[in-house]
Design a protein around this motif. Sequence first.
Motif, PDB file in Angstrom:
ATOM      1  N   ILE A  33       0.849  -1.199   0.000  1.00 16.24           N
ATOM      2  CA  ILE A  33       0.000   0.000   0.000  1.00 16.24           C
ATOM      3  C   ILE A  33       0.878   1.241   0.000  1.00 16.24           C
ATOM      4  O   ILE A  33       0.653   2.183  -0.777  1.00 16.24           O
ATOM      5  N   ARG A  37       1.054   3.981  -2.949  1.00 17.84           N
ATOM      6  CA  ARG A  37       0.619   5.329  -2.580  1.00 17.84           C
ATOM      7  C   ARG A  37       1.673   6.355  -2.990  1.00 17.84           C
ATOM      8  O   ARG A  37       1.348   7.401  -3.583  1.00 17.84           O
ATOM      9  N   PRO A  44      -0.529  10.128   3.055  1.00 15.18           N
ATOM     10  CA  PRO A  44      -1.506   9.368   3.843  1.00 15.18           C
ATOM     11  C   PRO A  44      -2.779  10.173   4.091  1.00 15.18           C
ATOM     12  O   PRO A  44      -3.886   9.618   4.106  1.00 15.18           O
ATOM     13  N   VAL A  47      -4.953  10.014   0.972  1.00 13.61           N
ATOM     14  CA  VAL A  47      -5.601   8.705   0.871  1.00 13.61           C
ATOM     15  C   VAL A  47      -6.785   8.643   1.831  1.00 13.61           C
ATOM     16  O   VAL A  47      -7.873   8.164   1.482  1.00 13.61           O
ATOM     17  N   THR A  51     -10.704   8.247   0.552  1.00 11.17           N
ATOM     18  CA  THR A  51     -11.362   6.970   0.851  1.00 11.17           C
ATOM     19  C   THR A  51     -12.377   7.082   1.986  1.00 11.17           C
ATOM     20  O   THR A  51     -13.137   6.139   2.229  1.00 11.17           O
ATOM     21  N   ILE A  58      -4.826   4.861   8.060  1.00 13.35           N
ATOM     22  CA  ILE A  58      -3.893   4.664   6.943  1.00 13.35           C
ATOM     23  C   ILE A  58      -2.497   4.386   7.477  1.00 13.35           C
ATOM     24  O   ILE A  58      -1.801   3.469   7.004  1.00 13.35           O
ATOM     25  N   TYR A  61      -2.441   0.844   8.851  1.00 23.07           N
ATOM     26  CA  TYR A  61      -2.439  -0.179   7.807  1.00 23.07           C
ATOM     27  C   TYR A  61      -1.060  -0.302   7.157  1.00 23.07           C
ATOM     28  O   TYR A  61      -0.576  -1.403   6.907  1.00 23.07           O
ATOM     29  N   GLU A  62      -0.426   0.830   6.882  1.00 20.06           N
ATOM     30  CA  GLU A  62       0.892   0.792   6.251  1.00 20.06           C
ATOM     31  C   GLU A  62       1.950   0.219   7.194  1.00 20.06           C
ATOM     32  O   GLU A  62       2.985  -0.291   6.738  1.00 20.06           O
ATOM     33  N   ALA A  71     -12.224  -1.351   4.053  1.00 18.61           N
ATOM     34  CA  ALA A  71     -11.187  -0.329   3.937  1.00 18.61           C
ATOM     35  C   ALA A  71     -10.169  -0.740   2.879  1.00 18.61           C
ATOM     36  O   ALA A  71      -9.715   0.091   2.067  1.00 18.61           O
ATOM     37  N   LYS A  74     -11.509  -0.017  -0.586  1.00 17.18           N
ATOM     38  CA  LYS A  74     -11.472   1.406  -0.928  1.00 17.18           C
ATOM     39  C   LYS A  74     -10.054   1.841  -1.312  1.00 17.18           C
ATOM     40  O   LYS A  74      -9.855   2.589  -2.275  1.00 17.18           O
ATOM     41  N   ILE A  75      -9.066   1.367  -0.553  1.00 17.24           N
ATOM     42  CA  ILE A  75      -7.672   1.745  -0.836  1.00 17.24           C
ATOM     43  C   ILE A  75      -7.221   1.165  -2.163  1.00 17.24           C
ATOM     44  O   ILE A  75      -6.571   1.843  -2.971  1.00 17.24           O
ATOM     45  N   LEU A  79      -5.921   3.286  -5.439  1.00 17.35           N
ATOM     46  CA  LEU A  79      -4.570   3.111  -5.962  1.00 17.35           C
ATOM     47  C   LEU A  79      -4.543   2.388  -7.300  1.00 17.35           C
ATOM     48  O   LEU A  79      -3.497   2.306  -7.952  1.00 17.35           O
TER      49      LEU A  79
END
Length: 314
Positions: A33, A37, A44, A47, A51, A58, A61-62, A71, A74-75, A79
């Motif tokens: 991700i 990105r 972030p 994003v 989203t 974010i 998650y990263e 989620a 959506k990401i 992307l």
Amino acid sequence: MDDLLTHISFYQTTMEQEMISQYETILQAGERIRAHRIAKGLSPEEVASKTGLSRSAIYRYEAGQPIRVDALGKIADLLGISLASLFGVGSEFISSALVFYDRMHQLESNADQISVLFGPISFLLTTDHFDSCLRDALSESVPYAAANRSNFDSQLDQIIEILLARKETYRKRRPSIVSLVSAAELEQFLSLGIVGKQGLEGEELARRKNSALMEVENILKMLVDQPMGVQIGIVEDSLPGASFQIFRSGKLAQVATSSFRLGLYANVRVGVATITAAQDSVELHQEVTEDLWRNSWKGNDAINAVKEILQRHK
């Protein structure tokens, strides 16, 4: 140095790939991700805004924290990548050099051993002087009439930043590295210099050729000094058209193939790279690596071969 298997014990281990843990799968999804990105030029915060997710989510998650399915969808949509690619199911297909080099950095940050078939030389083993020439070579590799040329300079800054981070990480961690180098490409490298296009002349061409000479002399130095964890084979045989690298971390192995290249007629704009942990791909690339290594010049033979190449270009 008479046999690859003597020096690299992991090649003698089983080729069966153990399924990576769910934790590792999620962690790598977060890394992917982040890479995609950055390639999209999104922060972030952007994003999160696009989203409808929170900025803190974010970042989590990263960092490899669990991702909700909605989620993640959506990401992925934002992307422009598939869920399968995010989770590394099958192969990752990457059309951005920026994403590819960031993924290389992630893989190198965890690798214990790296096998490199990359012409004419492995970036991780280049000198700091090579870095100073790199921007010019990469910039001139993109024609001024090319689509999106005006946006390339900002992306180039990010590519250079990631490349330098890769080298810094390698020098700190010092994973074992096996580098297969084409004798024919070394000859071409010395003849043309570190360039991104044809047509350079005069002092500038002389400077680029001298820079290439310094890199080949550095290869000779490593062959003589034999730094710990570095093994170099000089290949007289023809090499595959695409470069590839095998990354091993414990019992997990992944193969990265790429049409992107640095140094000689650099290309960081057009091509597709792949990353896969598929067992058949790993095994086939491993077989190619072992065959080339067995038939390559090593030790004194490699030293003499590189000395002869240098002598023809001084």
